[in-house]
Design a protein around this motif. Structure first.
Motif, PDB file in Angstrom:
ATOM      1  N   UNK A 169       0.841  -1.197   0.000  1.00 53.52           N
ATOM      2  CA  UNK A 169       0.000   0.000   0.000  1.00 53.52           C
ATOM      3  C   UNK A 169       0.881   1.253   0.000  1.00 53.52           C
ATOM      4  N   UNK A 170       0.362   2.289  -0.678  1.00 51.20           N
ATOM      5  CA  UNK A 170       1.098   3.550  -0.748  1.00 51.20           C
ATOM      6  C   UNK A 170       1.451   4.108   0.621  1.00 51.20           C
ATOM      7  N   UNK A 171       0.526   3.950   1.595  1.00 45.97           N
ATOM      8  CA  UNK A 171       0.800   4.549   2.910  1.00 45.97           C
ATOM      9  C   UNK A 171       2.061   3.952   3.535  1.00 45.97           C
ATOM     10  N   UNK A 172       2.270   2.656   3.329  1.00 45.59           N
ATOM     11  CA  UNK A 172       3.461   2.038   3.938  1.00 45.59           C
ATOM     12  C   UNK A 172       4.714   2.352   3.119  1.00 45.59           C
ATOM     13  N   UNK A 173       4.592   2.298   1.807  1.00 51.17           N
ATOM     14  CA  UNK A 173       5.769   2.576   0.963  1.00 51.17           C
ATOM     15  C   UNK A 173       6.254   4.010   1.182  1.00 51.17           C
ATOM     16  N   UNK A 174       5.281   4.925   1.339  1.00 52.52           N
ATOM     17  CA  UNK A 174       5.646   6.335   1.595  1.00 52.52           C
ATOM     18  C   UNK A 174       6.330   6.466   2.959  1.00 52.52           C
ATOM     19  N   UNK A 175       5.757   5.798   3.949  1.00 56.30           N
ATOM     20  CA  UNK A 175       6.330   5.903   5.308  1.00 56.30           C
ATOM     21  C   UNK A 175       7.751   5.351   5.334  1.00 56.30           C
ATOM     22  N   UNK A 176       7.968   4.254   4.618  1.00 56.83           N
ATOM     23  CA  UNK A 176       9.311   3.649   4.584  1.00 56.83           C
ATOM     24  C   UNK A 176      10.292   4.598   3.901  1.00 56.83           C
ATOM     25  N   UNK A 177       9.885   5.072   2.710  1.00 55.19           N
ATOM     26  CA  UNK A 177      10.802   5.927   1.940  1.00 55.19           C
ATOM     27  C   UNK A 177      11.192   7.164   2.753  1.00 55.19           C
ATOM     28  N   UNK A 178      10.189   7.747   3.415  1.00 55.60           N
ATOM     29  CA  UNK A 178      10.438   8.986   4.160  1.00 55.60           C
ATOM     30  C   UNK A 178      11.299   8.720   5.401  1.00 55.60           C
TER      31      UNK A 178
END
Ligand code: MLT
Length: 410
Positions: free
Chosen positions: A78-87
């Motif tokens: 999910x985008x929410x997790x991929x974004x949190x990881x990247x950030x």
């Protein structure tokens, strides 16, 4: 006639940890009252932190409501997790990794094995020795090696010894290799790689057109501010490295299952006809074809690792296990054992006392102290004469293990 994959027949006996389990079960059957303490497989013992559990509970409730129910999710996560990881794992450390370079999965063990799907069978592969056995066994299974010799080394693989003699710094290969597995903080030795060491590898890979498969499953245990957490902290690494990360050891997800792999868009391999080929679309294709994503509930739990409370709580877990590692290290050193690792990693790597082989010491420790560790030779021929203790356990068990260990060797 259904032919089998004959390469499986080259594999030595069982996978290391089931083999340890077999021996321990046999001992327990014969000694049902022995209070066995297991510091063998690196499996976490502390419960999932509250912030993670609360996020999972809320996600379960969403799944119970027709308006927020979810079926298949995106295979890549999910985008929410991929974004949190990247950030949080990369951009906040000044590393330019974007969310669409992150592939969420159910484990680094699976990912480090599965990654071979997208690489040609004729690559020369280098591993450190000792090494996490999955890298070797999956190369055997996919036909990239010949048979094993008496020491357990497979023909065709390049082994890079890491021992006390070279300070656990892997030498660069003498002849060119195409795929290089590196794991830092290291399993099993618990040692770390400096920026300079990683730079040498990145430079090597760039000069030789190689790709580094960098397993950073234990990065959260790094306490030394000078030690890189990601290979992408090294300039140029995005052109030559894939990185594997996991929520298993930092956040207690060994049973829950969630991890991720970073495949930078710049990363290229070479086609059989010598053309450059992007790796990212290949891994995306593989992932979407063979994997249907990690459950929404688990990904919501993983996202909570990055919340303010989540961070604090997982830091508590990490500090707890690192304190265990310190107790093991100092307790063993106090009886004259040479000990390595255990400072920036949850594994303590020690020299077996006297002339014992790793498996002899394993048996002695089990019989006399009812303690289970992992024989160094199980990780490779150069691990002979060494032994690994995992710091993943309760404090009481760690203290008791130190006392029993001291009695056996004094
Ligand atoms: C280990 O003990 O080396 C680890 O548990 C292996 C793993 O995480 O698969």
């Amino acid at each position: 006639m259904a032919f089998i994959n004959d390469h499986y027949l080259k594999l030595k006996a069982g996978y290391l940890f089931p083999e340890i389990g077999r021996r321990v079960n046999k001992f327990c059957e014969e000694n049902p009252n022995a209070p066995v303490i297991k510091l063998g497989i690196g499996d976490v013992t502390e419960p999932l932190p509250a912030a993670i559990r609360e996020a999972m509970h809320a996600a379960i409730d969403e799944m119970g409501d027709a308006g927020s129910f979810r079926g298949y999710g995106p295979e890549q996560g999910y985008g929410f997790l991929r974004e949190a990881i990247a950030k949080n794992d990369f951009q906040s450390r000044g590393v330019d990794i974007s969310a669409d370079e992150i592939f969420v999965s159910d484990g680094s063990k699976c990912d480090t094995g599965n990654i071979l799907d997208i690489f040609g069978a004729n690559n020369k592969v280098a591993v450190t020795d000792p090494v996490y056995p999955v890298y070797v066994d999956t190369n055997v299974m996919t036909g990239r090696t010949g048979a094993a010799d008496e020491s357990g080394r497979y023909a065709g693989l390049t082994y890079l010894p890491v021992t006390a003699e070279n300070n656990f710094v892997a030498p660069l290969p003498e002849s060119p290799v195409d795929l290089i597995y590196l794991c830092y903080p290291n399993n099993p030795t618990g040692t770390v790689a400096t920026k300079e060491t990683l730079k040498q590898w990145v430079d090597y890979a760039r000069a030789n057109g190689s790709i580094i498969l960098f397993d950073a499953a234990y990065e959260a245990f790094i306490t030394d501010p000078e030690i890189p957490h990601s290979i992408y902290e090294i300039e140029g690494a995005k052109e030559v490295a894939i990185e594997f990360r996991s929520f298993s050891k930092n956040a207690g997800f060994t049973g829950t299952r969630c991890a991720f792999t970073v495949v930078p868009k710049q990363l290229k391999g070479t086609t059989a006809s010598g053309e450059p080929a992007e790796i990212h679309p290949l891994w995306n294709r593989r992932h979407c074809t063979k994997f249907n994503g990690v459950s929404y509930i688990i990904q919501k739990g993983a996202e909570a690792v990055y919340s303010e409370q989540g961070r604090e709580q997982i830091q508590g877990l990490i500090s707890f296990y690192l304190e265990n590692a310190r107790l093991l290290r100092e307790g063993l050193e106090s009886v004259g054992i040479s000990v390595y690792g255990g400072v920036n990693a949850p594994y303590v790597w020690l020299k077996t006392p006297g002339e014992s082989t790793s498996w002899e010491f394993f048996d002695e420790l089990l019989q006399k102290a009812h303690l289970v560790g992992t024989p160094g030779s199980g990780f490779g021929a150069s691990g002979e004469g060494y032994f690994r203790l995992s710091a993943f356990n309760t404090r009481d068990n760690i203290n008791e293990a130190v006392t029993r260990f001291q009695k056996v060797v004094s």
